[in-house]
Every structure is written in structure tokens, then in C-alpha cells.
Design a protein around this motif. Structure first.
Motif, PDB file in Angstrom:
ATOM      1  N   GLN A 270       4.866 -94.201  37.544  1.00 18.26           N
ATOM      2  CA  GLN A 270       5.198 -94.743  36.232  1.00 18.26           C
ATOM      3  C   GLN A 270       4.174 -95.742  35.713  1.00 18.26           C
ATOM      4  O   GLN A 270       3.995 -95.881  34.506  1.00 18.26           O
ATOM      5  N   ASP A 271       3.472 -96.457  36.622  1.00 15.07           N
ATOM      6  CA  ASP A 271       2.589 -97.535  36.178  1.00 15.07           C
ATOM      7  C   ASP A 271       1.458 -97.026  35.291  1.00 15.07           C
ATOM      8  O   ASP A 271       1.058 -97.699  34.337  1.00 15.07           O
TER       9      ASP A 271
ATOM     10  N   SER B 269       5.371 -94.711  28.509  1.00 12.70           N
ATOM     11  CA  SER B 269       6.822 -94.910  28.588  1.00 12.70           C
ATOM     12  C   SER B 269       7.541 -93.655  28.113  1.00 12.70           C
ATOM     13  O   SER B 269       7.039 -92.881  27.292  1.00 12.70           O
TER      14      SER B 269
ATOM     15  N   TYR C 160      12.059-101.022  39.948  1.00  9.37           N
ATOM     16  CA  TYR C 160      11.311-101.264  38.710  1.00  9.37           C
ATOM     17  C   TYR C 160      11.569-100.156  37.696  1.00  9.37           C
ATOM     18  O   TYR C 160      11.675-100.417  36.488  1.00  9.37           O
TER      19      TYR C 160
ATOM     20  N   ARG D 138      13.230-100.899  34.168  1.00 15.08           N
ATOM     21  CA  ARG D 138      12.266-100.812  33.063  1.00 15.08           C
ATOM     22  C   ARG D 138      12.925-100.292  31.794  1.00 15.08           C
ATOM     23  O   ARG D 138      12.562-100.689  30.687  1.00 15.08           O
ATOM     24  N   TYR D 139      13.905 -99.408  31.976  1.00 16.79           N
ATOM     25  CA  TYR D 139      14.561 -98.778  30.822  1.00 16.79           C
ATOM     26  C   TYR D 139      16.018 -99.197  30.795  1.00 16.79           C
ATOM     27  O   TYR D 139      16.763 -98.944  31.756  1.00 16.79           O
TER      28      TYR D 139
END
Length: 1316
Positions: A755-756, A760, A791, A795-796
């Protein structure tokens, strides 16, 4: 006739001068030759044979020295030439003198070669045939036959004339072999030998079949009856010529013993071997004769005959092994060949015997008659010798024979019934593999792979010998010439086409070695499936202890060699030029490892996956197996990838309920879809993004991406993986399908880990992921233990609302299971050991990740605080560990956290106290009692984390005092065996006293000293410790207090002694403590005592010595070991209960501890020594000086000064030097010692010293300056300069360090107690 001229003076005058000639100048005395005279000399019977021989010698000399002279004379008249030749041929019949006959033979051959006339050759052959026809007997034809053989040898063209135009003459030659004279036979065989051995072989090929067949039959008869060495040698030579002809071999092998009538008098060979007639008696009447004859030759003492016999056997068998092997085997020829191997070192004989036996192994009869079993020992012995030969073709042929025997040997007949035979073969193969010749090593490796058949293993199985073979092959890899990238680019095709290329030989050896290694793995698997072979039941007892001869040791050897040598070698070999056969065996070997040692496979699988083996196998499949190429390699790669994947999955943290189901699901998925996935990595994204088509292959790709990434190998860039996985989930959902749990879990892992570097997610994608995750009945089946998951969920908001709380709880639970699962039965010592490890290491990465989450989302902290008291013990304990790190490492909000924690913890303690007041602390109540140690530990953390500047320390009131009160009551009421609660309680009390300012602790000390239960608890711990040290064998381990608890009790008691002395607090109950035991432990048991316990002893002794051993808190007991016998002397009385001897012992013990490298132990020793010297100065100054001025002090000082600069300038060592100056003056310390310290400071630099070292150095320099210990002016100036450079003392650092707490395992050490 003169001695030089070839003339007869009596008759020479009658001859025409044209028949004579002077050879050479007349002036120089040249030789005169007259052909007419020569003919008359030969023809005249009255002339002595001596004169004739002399004349022939002269003629021979003329033919040698004057080529062409005689030919010119004879060619004047052809009739004269033929007449001269006929006369010479006649002499072969009439002359009796051997010398003369030899000269006639020589001259005839020379003459015919000189003439080089076909007519002359025909004339000679006609004359010989005529003579044979006219004579009834060949009795006198020995010279003639010898001449004919020499003529054919000298003029090979004669042989062609013989076989084409003189067949009757050949028949006469065959008949001549029936004559009983062996010399004559030898001459005739010599003729045949030269005839058939003529260059080009045309004569042998043109020989009429009838004559050839007759020659074969007559030769067998002659050879069977030959007794003279020459005849035997000629016959064997002729036989060696005939056996190259297929038709002749057929005749020879069809000649039965009953068809050839042998003479009664059988010849006896040079070594008195058995006669052929005896062998014939033992054979059936129709037995083939040739094998018997050749076997007879093998028995001879003549090595040349043995070699020729072996060559003949090989030549016969080469024509048709299946047709001709049986007669030789029935004649027991293999037995005699093996015997020759055992007793000969002749290279030619060895090679020939190997070749014969190699051909004989093609006949099953060879094995059914057990010739292989009989000859194995001889073969091994000869191979051992042949490996030492310079001709490496010999061991290659021998190894080839051994391989054929091992491969063809029926399983029902064991070659190695005992271990000794197998070990002998393995030792030879070790030598072969280690040969400097790579071709020999390759052949030996091929034999080794055949040796690793299960039916070749002895009982018991010689695992140690197999291990040595594997290691020998592995060690051979060091010398392999691997192809370099530059070499492959420049001469790849040339290398492939050049069989002598060293790189190609290395590749062939590697391939054969891999086949051998795979055979060893297969053997290990077969032995593992057989209980008898696995246990090796019949192994000698002395071998069981070493475990060197076990199946497990073999499996470990295979894994070790594979991991350390084979894998790197194969990868380098196939890096630029992958070879399908090599890779096929390589991946099969890797697959076998997963079966041989399952217990070690998790680590091995992790190493393979992290080293890029997913990438390697996938690329090889795509490169070499696409388009249905190399199906065997594809199967090997698929088998390896499946076993690797299943091993990695089996060790993953899947929920126990779905673990087996998921494994079976993935196994079926990989089994059915891996063979079709022959794509290179660059083609994977397009496969994953295909909307149509089956989903199962895509699921396989996702699982492999997940497993590779789990081990740190990113097969594809993160952005590509992220987008492809999202696309796959959406496409599957749009098609109305639900991916399996294992696939969904893998997809979630890939999303979280990539994901990093990915954009998004949009709303549609988030909705898709949320629906996919919600489709599982239990989210725990999808959970994996990685901070990236937290994370990702946080994150969402859409995901955090549903799954963040579950992920956080699972994170804590799974981490606790991971840390404690494998050690459910750990002993207390193991737990303490792990605690020490954790204390010595920095905060683990997982906790730091959780701390980062807590920083981003502070609400997590409140959840964790609630878990301590509301969740079950394992989860609560893990939360406690996280909070410990949080409170101990993040100073930004410690005060607020501690302020919030203390009231909650006070309520928890009050609740525990109320519950246990009703039920008693001695009973187990899981919810309450199990939370007690956790609450107490958290209290210790908050106490150590609260900075000393906090206003709560101004007075021991409010929450602090209440907590201290409850903890002390709980500590006094707990049973001593409840160390999980007692230890943090004692630790908390110790930290409260040591961290609080001395003027704020009066109420606390008074309250603790009045708590009888607490004092009894301390007394119980000390008494148990004293009993365990004096009679350890009589006490159970549960009766002995843990090390950490004993240390904490020592530290708490030392604080109580110190503060009681400060505040003059009333003591209601004292504690009895053995001073004698403490001193003896420091003196004699320090090597067997933990450093932490030594530190606590020293701290307690320091506190006692500061009170002159007269504290009201402790009642000290002594013994004769310290104070001697009563009545006490003046000195012992002054120092009681330590005594002068005890002071000396304690001083020696402390001096020994100063040599240790342990930081806290060094500090505690110096502080205790300072207190001891202070006590002695106050009670007996003479004893103090006596203790300091002992030779041991000088030796100790010398050792410390010689231990290096870091030791020399240590604050504790500097303090020790100050003590010596204070208490001894200068007898111990000398001027060079002080100068050495100053030189060390100059080399290091004052600015590089620690603050403590600066303070100690300042005190030392001040004493040196005030006592004028360095009288020289330059030294005084140096001292002054150093003092000025040091400047004024800085108390801030000392103040800040004194309130730090160091945790060693479960023991907190307040550094204020160890300030120098």
C-alpha cells in the motif's frame, strides 16, 4: 678365397669377368665379389659349411653396405638369379649347421628385398610349394617355414600373393601343424601369424573361408597341446589375430572339445598351473574349447599371455556378447578374470580384464551364477590400486565395470551382505570422486548413484560411509571450472562442441553428481519408510552413541551439503546458460529435502523463499518449459514449488480451525494448476488482469506472490501487485464468485504490504474489499500478523469502522501466542533467561509498530488500559508489555499517563485486596489473582517512569502512599511460592524507596518497618536462600526462592537499612541475616553465583557496613570463619561481627570482583570496598591499613593498570586508586602508577571522558596535588593543567543519572544505589 673377397681363387679364373665386381676403390682395398664363385661355393658339397657361412656373411654385408651391387650382377642373366635363389632355398633343406641356416635365411630375405621382383617372390613360393609336395614329411622344413615367416614379415606384399595364388601351399601349411615337432609347429604358426598380421589386414580378409576354418581348428588343437613357450606365444598371437574376424570367431566358438583330439601329454605352464586336460574332465563333452584354452592362459605365470588372453576374450565378446558370453561364463572365465584383477597391477591386463568382464555383464547368466558376488572383493581391490596409476583410462574402465555390475545386479542377490564390503566400495569411490581427473570423478559419481540403490545396502545400513561419499562429491565442487558470463558470450557454441573443454567436463560432472545426490535422497526416503532400516537395528552398540551412523545424520548431511554447496554451485552454473537436465535433478533434490527432515524444513523453506527461489523456479519454467517443452523439468519445478509453498503455509499463523482445510485447498489448487503456468514473471500481470478464463491459475499466482513477499522477495513491483490484486477481487466479485479463504487472505496480505507505494483506493474498490472481507464468517481466518494490516485498516475509515478493533485485538493475541506458544513447558530458569534476553535487546519491532499506531490514534491507548484489567491473562500481559515500553521510552506524555494510571491501578489493588480478604491469598481465582502480577508490574513501570521532578514526590501522601500501603500489605500476605506477584511487589517497594528523595520517605519507611507480614516475608526468602545454599540436595526447587526475588529482597532491605539510619525509625521486628554465609559466597562461590545476585549482596553489605554492622533492621549472625574462636581478641571484638579475618576475606573477595568486566558489579564492588575501608578506619585503623597494604593490593593495581586504556580510565578504577591513596598513602601506589594514569588521560583526552570519570579524575588529581605525590615540577604542572582543563564539577549529570532505573530481567536496579 681371401678373408675379405667373395671369390674362390681356384676357379675364379674360369669365370667371365662380368660376374665379378670390385666394391669400392682398388687403391683402398675394396672387396671383390664374384657371383659365379659364390654359386659354386654354395653348390660344392666338398666345401666346409664354415666357409659357406663366411661367404654368406660377406654377402649379407654387401647387401647391407652396398645396396644394388649384387642386384646389378644378378640381373645380367635372369636364369642366374633364379639359380642362385634356388641354391639358397636348397641349403635350407640340406644345411645342418644352425649358424649357416641363419645366414641362408638372412641372405635370402635380403636378396629378395633387394631384387623387389614379383617374379622372384613367385619363384620362391613355387619352390617352397614344390618342396612340400615332393617331400612326404615336413620334418626338415623348419628352416624353410622360418624363412617364409621372415619373408612375409619383411615383404608384406607376399601375404597377398599367398592367399590369392597359393591356396594349396596354405593347405600344406595347415597340414604341417599336425606334425608333432613343436619347433616346426612354432615356425608354421609364425608364418600364419605374419600372414594374418600383415599391414592393412587385406590378406586376412582375402583368406579363403575353408582355409580359415581349417586354420582355426588346427590352431585350437595346437594351442591345446602346446608346451614350448615359443609355440604358445606364437599360437596366442595368431589367435589374437583371428578373433578380430567375425567368421573366424564363429568357427572358434563352435569348435567343441570333443571335436579336437588333444594329446595325452598336456603341457605344463611356467607356474605349474593345472593342465587343460584336468579342466576338460570337469566339463561336459561338448563344452566349447576356446574358453577353456583362454582360461588356461589366464592361469599361466606369464603376464603377457594373461594380457593376450584377456584381449582375446574381449575381442570374441565384442562380436556378439549375447551369443558368446554364455560359454565363457560356463567355463568360469569370470572367476579367473577376477582373480587376475586381485593379483596384478599391469595396466594393460587390468584394462583388458575390465573390458572382458564389462562385456560379460550383458549376460544374465553372469549374475545368476553369482560371479558378481564372487568377484566384488577383487574388483574393489584392483580399483583401489588402479586409482594410483598414471594411466587414468584403467580406473575409468574399472569404474564402468563396477557401475554395470551395480546396475544389473538382481535385487534378489545381495552384493554386500556385510557392512565391510559396502564400506570398501565406498572408500574406493571416495578416492575416485577425489581424483584429479574430472572424467574419472564423473565416472565415480555415476557408480555412486548406482551404489545408492536400496538393495545394495548392507544390514545394518552404512550411513556413515554414504555420508563420506556425499561429502567427497561435495568437496569436489571447489575445483570445478564454472562457465563465466564472458566465456559464455564469447565461446558458448564452441564450448558445447568441444568435448575436451574443462567447463563442459565440469558441467557433466555436476550433472552426474546431481543424479548421484538425487539417488542418495531417494535412498534416504526409502530407508525412512522402512522401520528396520530407519532404526538400523543391527548397528553395533558403540556406534549408537556417536549418532554418526544413523539415518538422521545422513539426512542432515544431505541438507547441509545442499544448502551450503550444491545450491550456490548449480545457481552459478545455470545463471547464464540454464541446463534442463541439471535443473530437473536440482529441483527434484530440493523437493526431497522437504520429506527427509520435516523439522528443519520451516527454516530451510524460509531461506529458499527469501533467497529468490520462487523467482528462480518460475523463470526456469517460463524459459524452458513453455510450449510443452521439457516435461520432466516442468514436473520437477512444480513439485518443488508445491512443497515449498505448502511448507511456508503450514508454518503461517492460520487459525487452527481452518488451518488444515486451507492447506488442503491450496495443495489441490497448486497441484492442478501449476503445470500449466509456464509464464515468465513479466507475463504475470497480463495473466492476472484477464477478465475471462478460469480463476484458479490466477489464484495460484496470488498465493505465490504472497508467499514470496512474506519472505521479502518482491516478484513484481508493489504498484503492479496492488492494482492487479484489486482488479482480481473486483472481477471475481463481478462474476459472482467468492475466492477461497487462503486466496482472500493472500490478497489482503498483498494489499497491506504494497500500500505504501500505491495510490489510495477509491470508493468502489474499498466497497469491494469490504464486501470480500465481510463474506468470511470469521475475520480471524483472514488475519495475518503484520503491522501493515493495522495501518491498512486504519488508513481508510470505511475499513477501520468494521475491522480495526478486531485487528488490534488479534494483533495482541497472536503476538502473545507467537512469543509463548513454543515454550508452554518452560522452567522458571528458562523464563528468566528469556527475560534477560529481552532486557538486553532493544524494543522489538512489533511493539514499536504498535507504538507508532498509538501515536497516530491515541484512542488505542485507552483500549489497552482497559484490557489490562478486563481481558484474560495472556492478552493482558501482552498489553502490559506494550505499556511498559510506552511508559519507559516516550517521555513526552509520561506524567499524564502515570497520573491517569495510578488511580485505576489503586482501584484494582483495592478490589484484589477485598476479594482476597474474603477468600484468602492462598486460593486461585483466575480473573482476580492472575491480574495481580500484571497490575503490580504496571505499578513498577509507572514508578520508574515518573520523573523525579514530579510534585508527587514532595510528600509521600495521597495516591502514592495508598499504593505503597496496599502493595506492602499484599506482599506480606502472599505465599512465598507466589513469585509472579511477590517479585513485582517487592520491586515496587524498592523503587519507591530508592527513587524518592530521602527527606520524603520517613512515613514510608516507618510504615514498611511496622509491617510484620512484610518483614516475615523477607525473612522467609533469606532463610530459604540460606538453606538452599547449604543443603541444596535436600530441598526441592520450589523451596528455593528465585534469583530475581532474592535480589529484589536484598535491594529492598539495603534501602530500609539506609533510610532507617537516616530517619532513626523505630524497628519493631528485625531480620536475621548470616554475614558469614554472605562473605563465604563472595569469597569462594562467586564463579558459580549470578552477577546480579553478587551485586545485590554487595549493595546489602555496603548498607550494613555504612551502619557499622549495627543496624536495628538486621540482626547479623557470624561464625568462627569470620571472628575465630572465643574468647574474641581485641581486634576481633572491635570489628565484630565481621572480625579481622572476615575483613581480610571480604577485602580479598572484593579485590577479585574488581577484575570482572561487569559494569554494575564493578561499581558495587568499589562502593562496598569503600564502605569496608570506612568501617575499618572507624573501628580499627591498623586493620584498615593492613588490609590495603597487602601484596594482593599491589598485584590488583598492576593488573588493572595493564588491562588497557578503557579499564584504566573507568570511573570505578579511578575511585579504587583514590581509596588506595586515602588509606595507604604511598606504599601501594608508586609514582610510575600515577604517571601511567596521567598518560592515559593525555592519550584519551579530557573531553572524551565521561562525567563520572571526570569527577573521579578531579578527586585523584586533587589528592596528588595536595599530598605532593609527584615532586617533579613538570609533573606538578601537568596535574595543574589537567585540573584546570577539567573545570568545575557538574552535579546535574550526577543528579539526572541517579534517578534512572535499569531493568535486568525482572529486577529493577536504581542507579542511584550504584553511584560512585
Amino acid at each position: 678365397m681371401t678373408s675379405r673377397d667373395i671369390v674362390c681363387n681356384k676357379i675364379h679364373f674360369r669365370h667371365d669377368p662380368k660376374w665379378s665386381r670390385r666394391l669400392g676403390p682398388v687403391e683402398g682395398g675394396g672387396l671383390l665379389l664374384c657371383v659365379a664363385c659364390l654359386i659354386e661355393i654354395i653348390d660344392d658339397e666338398d666345401i666346409a659349411s664354415v666357409r659357406k657361412s663366411s661367404a654368406l656373411s660377406s654377402v649379407s654385408g654387401v647387401l647391407k653396405c652396398s645396396p644394388g651391387a649384387l642386384r646389378e650382377l644378378l640381373q645380367q642373366d635372369h636364369r642366374v638369379c633364379l639359380h642362385f635363389t634356388a641354391k639358397l632355398l636348397g641349403m635350407l633343406q640340406t644345411a645342418e649347421d644352425p649358424v649357416t641356416l641363419e645366414k641362408v635365411d638372412q641372405v635370402l630375405v635380403q636378396l629378395l628385398l633387394e631384387l623387389q621382383s614379383e617374379l622372384s617372390f613367385r619363384f620362391v613360393l613355387d619352390e617352397i610349394h614344390k618342396q612340400l609336395t615332393e617331400q612326404l614329411s615336413v620334418k626338415h622344413f623348419l628352416p624353410t617355414f622360418s624363412f617364409l615367416g621372415n619373408l612375409i614379415k619383411a615383404a608384406p606384399t607376399v601375404s597377398q600373393s599367398l592367399v590369392t595364388h597359393y591356396v594349396p601351399l596354405l593347405d600344406r601349411l595347415c597340414s604341417a601343424l599336425l606334425f608333432p615337432d613343436e619347433a616346426l609347429k612354432g615356425a608354421v604358426v609364425y608364418v600364419w601369424l605374419q600372414l594374418l598380421g600383415a599391414p592393412g589386414g587385406s590378406a586376412a580378409q582375402s583368406l579363403p573361408s575353408a582355409v580359415r576354418d581349417r586354420v582355426c581348428n588346427v590352431l585350437l588343437k595346437t594351442l591345446a597341446n602346446a608346451s614350448s613357450p615359443q609355440l604358445l606365444r606364437y599360437c596366442v598371437g595368431l589367435l589374437s589375430q583371428l578373433v578380430h574376424l567375425a567368421d573366424a570367431v564363429s568357427v572358434l566358438m563352435n569348435s567343441l572339445s570333443c571335436q579336437v583330439m588333444c594329446d595325452e601329454n598336456e603341457d605344463i605352464l611356467a607356474n605349474n598351473s593345472q593342465s587343460l586336460s584336468q579342466n576338460q574332465d570337469q566339463q561336459p563333452p561338448d563344452h566349447c574349447l576356446l574358453p577353456l584354452i583362454l582360461k588356461k592362459l589366464l592361469l599361466s605365470g606369464d603376464e603377457n599371455l594373461q594380457v593376450t588372453s584377456a584381449k582375446c576374450i574381449a575381442s570374441v565378446l565384442v562380436h556378439s556378447p549375447s551369443q558368446y558370453s554364455a560359454p565363457f561364463i560356463n567355463a568360469d572365465v569370470p572367476e579367473f578374470l577376477f582373480d587376475r584383477l586381485a593379483c596384478s597391477s599391469n595396466e594393460v591386463l587390468l584394462w583388458s580384464a575390465y573390458s572382458c568382464l564389462l562385456l560379460l555383464t550383458e549376460e544374465p547368466l553372469f549374475f545368476s551364477q553369482c560371479h558378481s558376488v564372487y568377484g566384488m572383493e577383487s574388483l574393489v581391490r584392483s580399483l583401489k590400486e588402479s586409482l594410483q596409476l598414471t594411466n587414468l583410462e584403467v580406473p575409468k574402465q574399472g569404474l564402468l565395470l563396477l557401475r554395470e555390475i551395480l546396475e544389473r545386479q538382481p535385487a534378489s542377490v545381495r552384493l554386500f551382505p556385510s557392512g565391510a564390503g559396502f564400506v570398501a566400495v565406498s572408500e574406493v569411490l571416495v578416492g575416485g570422486v577425489s581424483s584429479s581427473c574430472l572424467l574419472v570423478a564423473t565416472q565415480a559419481a555415476s557408480v555412486t548413484s548406482a551404489l545408492f540403490r536400496l538393495d545394495h545396502q548392507s544390514r545394518p545400513v552404512q550411513y556413515e560411509a554414504i555420508i563420506k561419499l556425499i561429502e567427497a562429491i561435495t568437496n569436489r565442487f571447489v575445483n570445478l571450472t564454472l562457465p563465466s558470463p564472458a566465456h559464455l558470450r564469447s565461446s558458448g557454441r564452441m564450448k558445447r562442441s568441444d568435448p575436451s573443454s574443462q567447463a563442459l567436463r565440469s558441467e557433466r560432472f555436476l550433472l552426474q553428481a546431481l543424479v548421484c545426490f538425487q539417488s542418495a535422497c531417494r535412498l534416504a526416503e526409502e530407508c525412512a519408510s522402512d522401520p528396520v532400516l530407519k532404526e538400523n537395528t543391527f548397528t553395533a552398540p558403540y556406534k549408537h552413541s556417536g549418532a554418526q551412523d544413523s539415518l538422521e545424520s545422513l539426512c542432515q548431511c544431505l541438507l547441509r551439503c545442499c544448502d551450503a554447496v550444491w545450491i550456490p554451485t548449480v545457481i552459478r552454473m545455470c545463471e547464464r546458460a540454464p541446463s534442463a537436465p541439471i535443473l530437473q535433478n536440482f529441483y527434484s533434490i530440493l523437493s526431497s529435502q522437504f520429506t527427509l527432515l520435516p523439522s528443519l524444513m520451516p527454516a530451510f523453506a524460509n531461506k529458499l523463499a527469501s533467497s529468490g527461489f520462487y523467482r528462480l523456479a518460475v523463470e526456469h519454467k517460463g524459459l524452458l518449459c513453455a510450449g510443452n517443452r521439457n516435461p520432466n523439468l516442468n514436473a520437477s519445478c512444480c513439485g518443488f514449488l508445491q512443497k515449498l509453498s505448502m511448507c511456508l503455509l503450514s508454518q503461517s499463523d492460520l487459525p487452527s480451525g481452518s488451518h488444515q482445510h486451507d492447506l488442503k485447498e491450496v495443495e489441490n489448487l497448486l497441484l492442478h494448476n501449476l503445470p500449466s503456468l509456464c509464464y515468465r514473471l513479466s507475463e504475470w500481470p497480463s495473466v492476472l488482469c484477464e477478465y475471462q478464463g478460469p480463476q484458479a491459475p490466477k489464484y495460484c499466482l496470488v498465493i505465490m506472490l504472497y508467499l514470496a513477499l512474506q519472505q521479502g522477495d518482491r516478484l513484481l513491483p508493489d504498484q503492479i501487485v496492488f492494482s492487479n490484486v484489486v482488479w482480481l477481487l473486483r472481477s471475481v466479485q463481478e462474476q459472482g464468485c467468492v475466492p477461497p479463504h487462503s486466496v482472500l487472505r493472500s490478497a489482503l496480505y498483498l494489499l497491506a504490504l504494497t500500500q505504501d507505494k500505491s495510490p489510495s483506493l477509491d470508493g468502489a474498490s474499498l466497497n469491494c474489499i469490504s464486501k470480500a472481507l465481510s463474506s468470511c464468517q470469521s475475520f480471524s481466518s483472514l488475519y495475518f500478523h503484520h503491522a501493515a494490516l493495522i495501518y491498512f485498516m486504519c488508513r481508510y475509515p470505511e475499513l477501520a469502522e468494521k475491522f480495526a478493533a478486531m485487528v488490534l485485538e488479534l494483533w495482541l493475541t497472536k503476538e502473545q501466542d507467537t512469543n509463548t506458544g513454543p515454550t508452554l513447558a518452560d522452567t522458571q530458569e528458562e523464563k528468566e533467561s528469556r527475560a534477560d534476553e529481552r532486557s538486553d535487546q532493544k524494543t522489538d519491532t512489533e511493539t514499536m509498530e504498535l507504538l507508532s499506531v498509538m501515536e497516530k490514534y491515541p484512542a488505542v491507548i485507552l483500549t489497552l488500559l482497559d484490557m489490562v484489567c478486563t481481558r484474560e491473562a495472556p492478552l493482558a500481559e501482552r498489553v502490559l508489555g506494550v505499556l511498559e515500553v510506552l511508559l519507559g521510552g516516550q517521555r513526552g506524555y509520561n506524567i499524564n499517563l502515570c497520573t491517569k494510571l495510578r488511580p485505576a491501578l489503586l482501584q484494582a489493588l483495592q478490589r484484589v485486596s477485598v476479594v482476597n480478604t474474603d477468600h484468602g491469598f492462598e486460593q486461585e481465582y483466575s480473573a482476580q489473582v492472575n491480574s495481580l502480577p500484571l497490575v503490580l508490574k504496571l505499578l513498577c513501570v509507572t514508578q520508574a517512569s515518573d520523573p523525579p521532578s514530579s510534585p508527587h514526590y514532595s510528600n509521600m501522601e495521597g495516591v502514592h502512599f495508598k499504593l505503597l500501603y496496599h502493595v506492602s500489605n499484599i506482599a506480606g500476605r502472599l505465599k512465598p511460592i507466589k513469585t509472579e506477584s511477590l517479585l513485582p511487589a517487592i520491586s515496587y517497594l524498592y523503587c519507591c524507596l530508592s527513587l524518592s528523595p530521602a527527606h520524603c520517605t520517613d512515613r514510608a519507611v516507618s510504615m514498611l518497618l511496622s509491617n510484620s507480614g512484610l518483614m516475615d516475608q523477607l525473612q522467609t526468602v533469606f532463610s530459604s536462600s540460606s538453606s538452599s545454599s547449604s543443603s541444596a540436595t535436600s530441598l526441592s526447587p520450589s523451596a528455593c526462592p528465585p534469583l530475581a526475588l532474592l535480589c529484589c529482597c536484598h535491594l529492598l532491605l539495603s534501602s530500609l537499612i539506609t533510610l532507617q539510619r537516616v530517619h532513626s525509625t523505630q524497628v519493631r521486628k528485625s531480620i536475621t541475616w548470616s554475614l558469614d554465609t554472605a562473605v563465604q559466597r563472595l569469597l569462594t562461590q562467586k564463579r558459580n553465583t549470578d552477577s546480579l545476585l553478587l551485586i545485590s549482596y554487595l549493595r546489602l553489605l555496603q548498607a550494613l557496613l555504612d551502619t557499622d554492622l549495627a543496624s536495628e533492621v538486621v540482626c547479623l549472625t557470624s561464625g568462627p570463619g569470620l571472628v575465630g574462636l572465643r574468647p574474641l581478641g581485641v581486634e576481633d571484638g572491635a570489628l565484630y561481627p565481621l572480625g579481622s579475618r572476615g575483613a581480610q576475606c571480604l577485602s580479598i573477595a572484593l579485590s577479585g570482583l574488581l577484575l570482572q568486566k561487569h559494569e554494575l558489579l564493578l561499581r558495587a564492588s568499589v562502593n562496598c570496598l569503600s564502605s569496608l575501608l570506612g568501617f575499618l578506619q572507624r573501628k580499627s585503623p591498623a586493620t584498615a591499613k593492613h588490609v590495603v597494604c597487602q601484596p594482593w593490593s599491589r598485584f590488583l593495581l598492576h593488573s588493572l593498570l595493564s588491562s588497557g586504556q578503557s579499564c584504566l580510565l573507568h570511573p570505578a578504577i579511578l575511585r579504587f586508586i583514590i581509596l588506595l591513596l586515602q588509606d595507604s598513602g604511598t606504599p601501594v601506589l608508586r609514582e610510575p602508577d600515577l604517571l601511567q594514569v596521567m598518560e592515559g588521560v593525555e592519550r584519551r583526552g579530557v573531553k572524551e571522558l565521561s562525567k563520572e570519570a571526570e569527577q573521579a579524575l578531579r578527586l585523584l588529581l586533587t589528592q596528588i596535588q595536595s599530598r605532593d605525590l609527584l615532586p617533579r615540577e613538570e609533573h606538578k604542572q601537568k596535574v595543574k593543567n589537567m585540573i584546570e582543563e577539567l573545570g568545575e564539577p557538574d552535579e546535574s549529570c550526577r543528579h539526572s543519572q541517579s534517578h534512572d532505573v535499569l531493568h535486568v530481567g525482572d529486577v529493577p536496579l536504581c542507579l542511584s544505589d550504584f553511584v560512585l
